[in-house]
Every structure is written in structure tokens, then in C-alpha cells.
Design an enzyme around this catalytic site. Sequence first.
Site, PDB file in Angstrom:
ATOM      1  N   ALA A  13       0.890  -1.158  -0.062  1.00 34.98           N
ATOM      2  CA  ALA A  13       0.070   0.147   0.170  1.00 34.98           C
ATOM      3  C   ALA A  13       0.699   1.160  -0.215  1.00 34.98           C
ATOM      4  O   ALA A  13       0.418   2.277   0.234  1.00 34.98           O
ATOM      5  CB  ALA A  13      -0.886   0.111   1.152  1.00 34.98           C
ATOM      6  N   ARG A  18       9.584   8.397  -3.063  1.00 37.27           N
ATOM      7  CA  ARG A  18      10.889   8.467  -3.556  1.00 37.27           C
ATOM      8  C   ARG A  18      11.133   7.851  -4.777  1.00 37.27           C
ATOM      9  O   ARG A  18      12.415   8.167  -5.353  1.00 37.27           O
ATOM     10  CB  ARG A  18      11.831   7.966  -2.593  1.00 37.27           C
ATOM     11  CG  ARG A  18      11.951   9.082  -1.046  1.00 37.27           C
ATOM     12  CD  ARG A  18      12.814   8.510  -0.325  1.00 37.27           C
ATOM     13  NE  ARG A  18      12.422   7.244   0.812  1.00 37.27           N
ATOM     14  CZ  ARG A  18      12.904   6.356   1.116  1.00 37.27           C
ATOM     15  NH1 ARG A  18      14.211   6.491   1.344  1.00 37.27           N
ATOM     16  NH2 ARG A  18      12.314   5.640   1.949  1.00 37.27           N
ATOM     17  N   GLN A  78      -6.283  -1.000   2.088  1.00 31.30           N
ATOM     18  CA  GLN A  78      -5.916  -0.233   3.226  1.00 31.30           C
ATOM     19  C   GLN A  78      -6.411   1.107   2.900  1.00 31.30           C
ATOM     20  O   GLN A  78      -5.863   2.127   2.223  1.00 31.30           O
ATOM     21  CB  GLN A  78      -4.457  -0.343   3.478  1.00 31.30           C
ATOM     22  CG  GLN A  78      -4.258   0.525   5.008  1.00 31.30           C
ATOM     23  CD  GLN A  78      -2.791   0.615   5.158  1.00 31.30           C
ATOM     24  OE1 GLN A  78      -1.789   0.600   4.305  1.00 31.30           O
ATOM     25  NE2 GLN A  78      -2.295   0.845   6.486  1.00 31.30           N
ATOM     26  N   ASN A 173      15.899  -5.328  11.480  1.00 33.58           N
ATOM     27  CA  ASN A 173      14.454  -6.022  11.044  1.00 33.58           C
ATOM     28  C   ASN A 173      14.333  -5.924   9.456  1.00 33.58           C
ATOM     29  O   ASN A 173      14.527  -4.694   9.069  1.00 33.58           O
ATOM     30  CB  ASN A 173      13.409  -5.385  11.637  1.00 33.58           C
ATOM     31  CG  ASN A 173      12.069  -5.971  11.032  1.00 33.58           C
ATOM     32  OD1 ASN A 173      11.741  -6.956  10.628  1.00 33.58           O
ATOM     33  ND2 ASN A 173      10.968  -5.044  11.123  1.00 33.58           N
ATOM     34  N   ARG A 319      10.682  -9.143 -31.551  1.00 35.61           N
ATOM     35  CA  ARG A 319       9.501  -8.355 -30.843  1.00 35.61           C
ATOM     36  C   ARG A 319       8.456  -9.766 -30.353  1.00 35.61           C
ATOM     37  O   ARG A 319       8.446 -10.485 -30.952  1.00 35.61           O
ATOM     38  CB  ARG A 319       8.834  -7.284 -31.391  1.00 35.61           C
ATOM     39  CG  ARG A 319       9.783  -6.154 -31.764  1.00 35.61           C
ATOM     40  CD  ARG A 319       9.428  -5.070 -32.528  1.00 35.61           C
ATOM     41  NE  ARG A 319       7.984  -4.632 -32.359  1.00 35.61           N
ATOM     42  CZ  ARG A 319       7.248  -3.782 -33.173  1.00 35.61           C
ATOM     43  NH1 ARG A 319       7.543  -3.674 -34.454  1.00 35.61           N
ATOM     44  NH2 ARG A 319       6.042  -3.520 -32.737  1.00 35.61           N
ATOM     45  N   TYR A 373       0.777  -2.396 -42.335  1.00 35.73           N
ATOM     46  CA  TYR A 373       0.012  -1.279 -41.722  1.00 35.73           C
ATOM     47  C   TYR A 373      -0.230  -0.360 -42.969  1.00 35.73           C
ATOM     48  O   TYR A 373       0.620   0.036 -43.559  1.00 35.73           O
ATOM     49  CB  TYR A 373       0.738  -0.380 -40.615  1.00 35.73           C
ATOM     50  CG  TYR A 373      -0.032   0.514 -39.846  1.00 35.73           C
ATOM     51  CD1 TYR A 373      -1.197   0.187 -39.418  1.00 35.73           C
ATOM     52  CD2 TYR A 373       0.552   1.745 -39.601  1.00 35.73           C
ATOM     53  CE1 TYR A 373      -2.070   1.079 -38.472  1.00 35.73           C
ATOM     54  CE2 TYR A 373      -0.267   2.657 -39.083  1.00 35.73           C
ATOM     55  CZ  TYR A 373      -1.459   2.432 -38.504  1.00 35.73           C
ATOM     56  OH  TYR A 373      -2.083   3.502 -37.782  1.00 35.73           O
TER      57      TYR A 373
HETATM   58  C1  UD1 Z   1       9.844  -1.194   8.163  1.00 39.32           C
HETATM   59  C2  UD1 Z   1       9.777  -1.874   9.774  1.00 39.32           C
HETATM   60  C3  UD1 Z   1      11.441  -1.884  10.054  1.00 39.32           C
HETATM   61  C4  UD1 Z   1      12.339  -2.436   8.978  1.00 39.32           C
HETATM   62  C5  UD1 Z   1      12.020  -1.930   7.600  1.00 39.32           C
HETATM   63  C6  UD1 Z   1      12.563  -2.996   6.610  1.00 39.32           C
HETATM   64  C7  UD1 Z   1       7.869  -1.392  10.715  1.00 39.32           C
HETATM   65  C8  UD1 Z   1       7.175  -0.503  11.624  1.00 39.32           C
HETATM   66  N1  UD1 Z   1       9.059  -1.070  10.563  1.00 39.32           N
HETATM   67  O1  UD1 Z   1      10.289   0.130   8.327  1.00 39.32           O
HETATM   68  O2  UD1 Z   1      11.509  -2.472  11.541  1.00 39.32           O
HETATM   69  O3  UD1 Z   1      13.601  -2.441   9.249  1.00 39.32           O
HETATM   70  O4  UD1 Z   1      10.671  -2.029   7.345  1.00 39.32           O
HETATM   71  O5  UD1 Z   1      12.716  -2.212   5.377  1.00 39.32           O
HETATM   72  O6  UD1 Z   1       7.211  -2.142  10.406  1.00 39.32           O
HETATM   73  N2  UD1 Z   1       3.004  -0.281   4.490  1.00 39.32           N
HETATM   74  C9  UD1 Z   1       1.663  -0.078   4.027  1.00 39.32           C
HETATM   75  N3  UD1 Z   1       0.658   0.582   4.687  1.00 39.32           N
HETATM   76  C10 UD1 Z   1       1.180   1.382   5.836  1.00 39.32           C
HETATM   77  C11 UD1 Z   1       2.469   1.368   5.986  1.00 39.32           C
HETATM   78  C12 UD1 Z   1       3.457   0.576   5.476  1.00 39.32           C
HETATM   79  O7  UD1 Z   1       1.203  -0.935   3.220  1.00 39.32           O
HETATM   80  O8  UD1 Z   1       0.341   2.130   6.530  1.00 39.32           O
HETATM   81  C13 UD1 Z   1       3.775  -0.879   3.806  1.00 39.32           C
HETATM   82  C14 UD1 Z   1       4.815   0.072   2.859  1.00 39.32           C
HETATM   83  O9  UD1 Z   1       4.085   0.192   1.422  1.00 39.32           O
HETATM   84  C15 UD1 Z   1       6.004  -0.919   2.753  1.00 39.32           C
HETATM   85  C16 UD1 Z   1       6.046  -1.775   4.013  1.00 39.32           C
HETATM   86  O10 UD1 Z   1       4.722  -1.674   4.715  1.00 39.32           O
HETATM   87  O11 UD1 Z   1       6.101  -1.749   1.779  1.00 39.32           O
HETATM   88  C17 UD1 Z   1       6.970  -1.018   5.040  1.00 39.32           C
HETATM   89  O12 UD1 Z   1       6.613   0.592   5.458  1.00 39.32           O
HETATM   90  P1  UD1 Z   1       7.695   1.604   5.540  1.00 39.32           P
HETATM   91  O13 UD1 Z   1       6.903   2.736   5.738  1.00 39.32           O
HETATM   92  O14 UD1 Z   1       8.570   1.712   4.349  1.00 39.32           O
HETATM   93  O15 UD1 Z   1       8.391   0.940   6.918  1.00 39.32           O
HETATM   94  P2  UD1 Z   1       9.808   1.251   7.171  1.00 39.32           P
HETATM   95  O16 UD1 Z   1       9.911   2.564   7.837  1.00 39.32           O
HETATM   96  O17 UD1 Z   1      11.019   1.030   6.074  1.00 39.32           O
END
Ligand code: UD1
Length: 452
Positions: A13, A18, A78, A173, A319, A373
Site C-alpha cells: 500500500a 521517492r 488499506q 529487521n 518482438r 499497416y
Molecule cells: C519497516 C519496519 C522496520 C524494518 C524496515 C525494513 C515497521 C514499523 N518497521 O520500516 O523495522 O527495518 O521496514 O525495510 O514495520 N505499508 C503499508 N501501509 C502502511 C505502512 C506501510 O502498506 O500504513 C507498507 C509499505 O508500502 C512498505 C512496508 O509496509 O512496503 C514498510 O513500510 P515503511 O513505511 O517503508 O516501513 P519502514 O519505515 O521502512
Amino acid sequence: MTGRTTLTIVLAAGEGTRMRSKTPKVLHPVAGQSLLAHVLGAAPKENSAALAVVIAPDHEAVAEEARRARRDAAIFVQRERLGTAHAVLAARDAIARGADDLLIVFGDTPLISAATFERLRAPLKSGAALAVLGFRAADPTGYGRLLVEGDRLIAIREQADASPAERAITLCNAGVMALDGRKALDIIDKIGNANSKREYYLTDAVAIVRNLGLEAVVIETSEDEVRGINTKAQLAEAEQVMQTRLRKAALEAGVTMVAPETVFLTADTKFGKDVTIEPFVVIGPGVSISDGAVIHSFSHIVQSSIGKNTSVGPYARLRPGTSLGEGARIGNFVETKAATLEAGVKVNHLSYVGDAHVGANANIGAGTITCNYDGFAKHKTEIGAGAFVGTNSSLVAPVKIGSGAYIGSGSVITRDVPDDAMALERSQQTNREGGAKRYREMKTRGKAPKGG
Ligand code: UD1
Ligand code: CA
């Protein structure tokens, strides 16, 4: 892991701001496949494996891609972006069915392997409630840190909430976890948002599991496998890692490449035995190359089936919809599209063969163009077995060249040529007039020609 049911939830989601792109992040490609397709391909797929993908409200294209990659994918939306735990709960209905193992993975980690998912599931089988995938980060900035005591996982601390001492921890993590599927809802429902970002952190599941007196463990993997993609630079890095893997697999399968680092493959490329690929070749999605085929330098091939002992290039462009029969030869500066070339066909130089069927052993001379074509629609060219098309001929489709027919050099063919007939220069003037007349008729009927 037979006997245990599993549900994999893929979080996709994200906005992917970036990436600076209109395309949702997980749809960007690595080795010719979307990030999402890579993750879905690695997720468990035995009969007892269910799959859920959580997407953003306006991302129908992500749902489509998920269903394309895995027909059994259940899609959940979501509505608000309130954190990773909140995202997981969007798939509440799927979790409530109570699979033995619940796997959670982010849609932007395309290098994850099926073997790693299995390694994560193993501790659940022996009684752990939670297994987190960890890695040693060269630079841990931004990642959640794993707080361990001995081999027990105590908690995960997000960057924004970590003390200076915790920030020094390099065990991070990866964002992939496995939960006891029957306890998962209880655990995730207990997660709050009392942190600096006011987000529901999935990582808080660890502390909750500990408070319930249950066991949480870490399974380690390499940083390369869990690279998350947030930027175009990271996309390019992941491409490199994936290409290295694909080249290695191709070499191990017996493909000859003297400069593998210059050959670009796709995750679904299929090779027969004794295939040779010369330097600087790009192979896109949907390509299979049969035994003994040689792909010469600077060729570009997409969605094509290449028969046994064929020769392609140098400088050939195949192609989508190209099919080459055994021993066919495609030479330099030849382009094919939606074309079936039967066994032994030769198109050795400077030709375009599109929307065409070419019978066995036909010879297409240099500079031959299928004019598929007419400014309005695409038409088909049929060339019979053993036909000889002289150099610099234009075959104005729809048109059929009979088998064994002979087309004189420089001909413009707008009418069917019977089997074994000769079409020579005399007929050309009228043929050209016929083409022009047809074009004018269509224009007067108000159909404006499109570009192309
Ligand atoms: C997350 C982890 C972190 C880990 C890192 C690894 C959490 C809180 N943190 O941090 O511990 O080291 O990933 O890359 O889980 N997403 C949703 N909905 C939301 C929020 C996030 O679908 O409401 C999805 C994002 O699209 C993404 C993933 O969850 O694919 C991770 O979210 P992101 O905000 O990138 O977490 P990080 O801060 O990178
Ligand atoms: Ca991230």
C-alpha cells in the site's frame, strides 16, 4: 513443509514517493518482472497456501498485477495509511480463517527467496509464536533494530524511537515475519500507536508476544536478499543482484556466455541445452531458447520462442509473438513481430517481418518489408513454404505469396501470388495504383490514418 496451512500477506500500500514516478512502487520492474511479482513468486504456493495483497485505495493496477502473477491472490484495500500493523489488519478476514503459519512480507523486497520463507516457518513448527527475519546491515540507519538477549528476541525498536545505544545495533529487521496463524489476530490487535510517528508498528508484535509469555526468535539472512526498494538507485542495485543470480543460474544450466556481465536476462527466460549467447544481448520477458541456438551480439528479444539450432543476429530485434522453427536464421538488422517462421526459413539481412506466417525453407531477401499497416489497421502476410522473395520487395498486406513462388527483386506486391508463380516487375505499376486507390477510398470514408 507439508501438512501446515499458510497465509502470506504482502504489504503493497506504499506510495513510493521517492521513486518519483506515477507508477506505484511495487510495479517497477527488476529483471523484467514487477517487484510485486518477484515477491509473489517466492511466497509459498502449495495447495494449502493462501495469499493476500494489501493495496492503496487508488491502485487498481497493483491489484491487477497481483492477480496476474497469482490467480489466487485475495486483494484488500488499506483505506488510510496508519502503519504496517494497520496494513496487515486490512486483511483481517483472511487472517481470521486461521492458517497454521502467517507470513508477512513487504511488496518492495524483490530478492527474497522461497527457501527463506521456509526457514522462517520452521520455528513455528517447533512452538515459537513469532519468527522475524534479521540481517546485519552495513548501515543500519532507518531500519528497526533487533534487541536480543542471547538467542531470544526481546523487542524491535524503530529508528525514530531508538536510544543512541540502540542505534548502534547493526542487527536489523528485514521486514519479513512469520506468526502463529491462530494467535496472530490477538497479537496484532493489541498493537497501539504510542510512538513518535503515531503509527501502528507491526514490529511491536515482538514485545507483545514476549508479554504473553510466548517465544519470539530471529532467523538471519544476507543483506542482499532483503534489500528494500525505495529509490531508482536501489532499483538499479537490485537489478544488478538479480542479473548476477540469473547469469549464474544460466551458466550452471549449461548456457555458454563469454561475457555474462553484458547479457541481460529476465527471471522467466528458459534455456535448452547448448545455447550460446554472445556479448551484449538483452532478453526481455517471455523468451524461450531451444537447444543449440546461437544468439549473436547486440540482439534484443522479447516474448519469443526460438527453435532448435537457430541463429539470431547480430543486431536482430525479435518482438512479441515471434516464433522461430528449427534451423531458422535471422540475420543483422532484421525485425520480427507476431511472426511465425517455420523450420529453415532465412531472413538474413535488413528486413521487417510482422504479422506474418512464413512457411518452411522460404528465403526472404535483403530489404524485404511486410507492409502490415495501411494507416488504418494491421494486416497479415502469408508466405508459402519454399517461396523466394527477392531483395528490396514490399509485400503489401493482406497478401498471400504461394508456396514455391518467386518474387522478383524490387517488387511491390499487393495481390496474392499463386503457388509456384513468378511475380515480376511488369505487374508492379498496377499493384501500386491499387494500393493508392484503396488508401484514398478509406480516407474519403472519413477514416483518418493514424501514425505508425
Ligand atoms: C519497516 C519496519 C522496520 C524494518 C524496515 C525494513 C515497521 C514499523 N518497521 O520500516 O523495522 O527495518 O521496514 O525495510 O514495520 N505499508 C503499508 N501501509 C502502511 C505502512 C506501510 O502498506 O500504513 C507498507 C509499505 O508500502 C512498505 C512496508 O509496509 O512496503 C514498510 O513500510 P515503511 O513505511 O517503508 O516501513 P519502514 O519505515 O521502512
Ligand atoms: Ca521501507
